[in-house]
Design an enzyme around this catalytic site. Structure first.
Site, PDB file in Angstrom:
ATOM      1  NE  ARG A   1      -4.159   1.709   0.657  1.00  0.00           N
ATOM      2  CZ  ARG A   1      -5.317   2.160  -0.083  1.00  0.00           C
ATOM      3  NH1 ARG A   1      -5.183   1.472  -1.521  1.00  0.00           N
ATOM      4  NH2 ARG A   1      -6.172   2.642   0.179  1.00  0.00           N
TER       5      ARG A   1
ATOM      6  CB  THR B   1      -8.920  -1.094  -8.032  1.00  0.00           C
ATOM      7  OG1 THR B   1      -9.048  -0.074  -7.231  1.00  0.00           O
ATOM      8  CG2 THR B   1      -8.124  -2.331  -6.995  1.00  0.00           C
TER       9      THR B   1
ATOM     10  CG  ASP C   1      -8.651   4.846  -0.774  1.00  0.00           C
ATOM     11  OD1 ASP C   1      -9.606   5.425  -0.802  1.00  0.00           O
ATOM     12  OD2 ASP C   1      -7.847   4.027  -1.513  1.00  0.00           O
TER      13      ASP C   1
ATOM     14  CB  SER D   1      -6.792  -0.622   0.988  1.00  0.00           C
ATOM     15  OG  SER D   1      -7.425  -1.131  -0.054  1.00  0.00           O
TER      16      SER D   1
ATOM     17  N   GLY E   1     -13.342  -2.109  -7.468  1.00  0.00           N
ATOM     18  CA  GLY E   1     -14.356  -1.215  -7.280  1.00  0.00           C
ATOM     19  C   GLY E   1     -14.428  -0.726  -6.167  1.00  0.00           C
TER      20      GLY E   1
HETATM   21  N1  GLY Z   1      -8.545   2.123  -4.282  1.00  0.00           N
HETATM   22  C1  GLY Z   1      -9.434   1.249  -3.599  1.00  0.00           C
HETATM   23  C2  GLY Z   1      -8.999   0.828  -2.271  1.00  0.00           C
HETATM   24  O1  GLY Z   1      -7.901   0.699  -2.086  1.00  0.00           O
HETATM   25  O2  GLY Z   1      -9.948   0.121  -1.480  1.00  0.00           O
END
Ligand code: GLY
Length: 554
Positions: free
Chosen positions: A85, A366, A408, A437, A458
């Site tokens: 991440r 994603t 996020d 996430s 999504g």
């Molecule tokens: N980019 C969407 C997530 O990481 O939840």
């Protein structure tokens, strides 16, 4: 019940698998994974080939300018979860996106401040070095060749270009890369060449990932950021490390569920919802029935309320382990009534919330892909640059699209992000923290033997899609294509909306409305991929039937 639009996405079912299987959203990426198997690679090499190729042919969704989570099950039975991440820059403060006390969403979504330190490349490199069999340079070169020679964009790519055109045009480098080379109204079949990205891949192949994290790329990015109001520095790049975490584990009707722990919320909530649903006889309700959709929705609401309060980067916040306990699920399940939708006013309080927590370790966006090989290596990997074309920032000459995963984070308590998700303290912006996430790369095992690799793309619907795929596999014993084709629905607590695919059918929708659900009908929800090994030894795999991807084997 299959959606009317479910006519794409190839699948297979075969006992003739000799090397392994691959499922991705894009045929060229699936092909790259299969070629890695052909030249002696294992499922990990195949997954790396898929990721690098997706970064070229599906670059609006994922790439080395973004992040990923990998859930790996190795042939010796070990399970490894690699957290790639993004991290917030060291200079990030909690009010980064506030202007005059209000959140300015443009800042977290487009441009310099939206970018977190990318983690995908370091994670692929670590997976390759520790568990792969092929040199990553070889896989980089294959993907570079596609970028150099060009490829035909698919319907999904063309529609993302059309949807994002206005934002892309604010960034000269992105405009030159993605818009100038194509007709004014891009269409599927148009050829796109990305020689700058090919060049970057070749630099990494020749010089290693140090080129990206500690060398010219990091330095050039830092200079660009400084000139364009950003805060990302070369030191942020140099400090980036993928983190190996303990997977989150649960059980569901005798199967073992292994998924991704915080800073993903995905694994925790897939398991929390499964624990709740284990207390209901879904099989006798029937897939797609009003009772089935109702009870799953009620469970989703409870879990997403918990997400908003409790979930964040475990290095910075205490995420209670009790969220995935059966005891907590039993308590929550008592709030569910079958005759009407209940109002969930707040998050629950999991058992031992103050003392037992996840350990500190030392619209469709994603992408998810799954690979497995006959030796017993399995991969579920979800990768992302967040929303279409991420921050739209491309450092000149590199072709690498940088993520906008800073969106996020919870920019302000209770203020929704791009996906309408609210959060609190646990997911506030802090220096070097990882944004929460929903990505849920998940493996399902039976008697210690992997039987399913699944995940989705999504935003928050990733959790619902992964959950529904697992339910349809276990409760309804469906093969992957049918499990992914089944009508999807999603409730994330706030906003109070039950998003459903039209294919659920009007009688079911009418009954859901009667029970008090605020139903919002959509033609299609998400994109999931899955690979399955049946008890008889035959394999099956599917790309999402709503999309253009492929699943195949060698
Ligand atoms: N980019 C969407 C997530 O990481 O939840």
């Amino acid at each position: 019940m299959a959606a009317a639009t479910n006519t794409g996405g190839t699948s297979f079912s075969s006992s003739a698998v000799r090397r392994g299987v691959v499922a991705t959203v894009q045929p060229l990426a699936t092909q790259a994974g299969l070629e890695a198997l052909d030249i002696g690679g294992n499922a990990i090499d195949a997954a790396i080939a898929c990721a690098l190729t997706l970064g070229v042919v599906d670059g609006h969704n994922s790439g080395i300018g973004g992040g990923c989570f990998m859930t790996l099950r190795l042939r010796d039975g070990r399970v490894v979860t690699l957290d790639g991440r993004e991290t917030a820059p060291a200079a990030a403060k909690r009010d980064l996106f506030l202007r005059d006390g209000k959140v300015d969403a443009r800042l977290s979504q487009d441009g310099a401040l939206a970018v977190g330190v990318p983690g995908e490349l370091a994670t692929l490199e670590q997976a390759s070095r520790r568990f792969g069999r092929l040199p990553m340079a070889r896989l980089l070169e294959s993907a570079a060749r596609i970028a150099d020679q060009g490829f035909a964009i698919d319907h999904s790519y063309a529609s993302r270009l059309r949807e994002t055109e206005r934002e892309l045009k604010q960034f000269p480098e992105a405009t030159a890369l993605f818009l100038n080379g194509l007709p004014e109204i891009p269409a599927a079949g148009n050829r796109l060449r990305l020689p700058a990205l090919a060049w970057s891949y070749r630099q990494i192949a020749a010089q290693g990932v140090g080129w990206f994290y500690r060398g010219p790329y990091a330095q050039q990015t830092a200079s660009w950021m400084q000139a364009h109001g950003g805060i990302l520095t070369a030191a942020d790049f140099a400090a980036y490390q993928p983190v190996e975490r303990q997977p989150v584990r649960g059980t569901y009707r005798g199967y073992e569920i292994i998924s991704f722990p915080p800073p993903s919320s995905g694994g925790v909530h897939v398991i929390e919802i499964l624990n709740l649903l284990e207390r209901f006889d879904l099989k006798s309700m029937g897939d797609g029935s009003a009772n089935f959709v109702h009870v799953v929705t009620e469970a989703m609401k409870l879990a997403f309320a918990d997400r908003a309060k409790w979930l964040g980067d475990p290095e910075f916040t205490r995420v209670p382990l009790g969220l995935v306990s059966k005891e907590y699920a039993a308590r929550l399940a008592r709030q569910i009534r079958m005759d009407r939708a209940t109002e969930v006013t707040a998050a629950g309080v999991p058992p031992q919330a103050e003392t037992d927590y996840f350990e500190r370790e030392r619209r469709r966006h994603t992408t998810h892909f799954s690979t497995a090989d006959v030796e017993g290596n399995w991969v579920a990997c979800t990768a992302s640059i967040n929303t279409s074309f991420g921050s739209k920032v491309v450092i000149p000459g590199t072709g690498i699209v940088l993520n906008n995963h800073m969106d996020d984070f919870s920019a302000q308590p209770g203020v929704p992000n791009f996906f309408g998700l609210v959060g609190a303290e646990a997911n506030a912006i802090e220096a070097r923290k990882r944004p929460l996430s929903s990505m849920s790369p998940t493996l399902v095992l039976l008697n210690g033997r992997p039987v399913l690799s699944v995940g989705a793309a999504g935003g928050p619907t990733i959790i619902s899609q992964t959950l529904l795929a697992v339910l349809r596999t276990i409760d309804f014993q469906l093969p992957p294509r049918e499990a992914l084709a089944g009508a999807r629905f999603h409730h994330q607590w706030k906003p109070d909306q039950l998003r459903v695919e039209q294919s659920l059918g009007e009688p079911v929708l009418a009954e859901l409305r009667r029970r008090g659900h605020k139903v919002v009908v959509e033609s299609s929800l998400g994109a999931a991929q899955a690979v399955m090994l049946r008890l008889d030894g035959s394999w099956a795999g599917s790309a999402d039937p709503r999309g253009e991807g492929t699943a195949s084997f060698r």
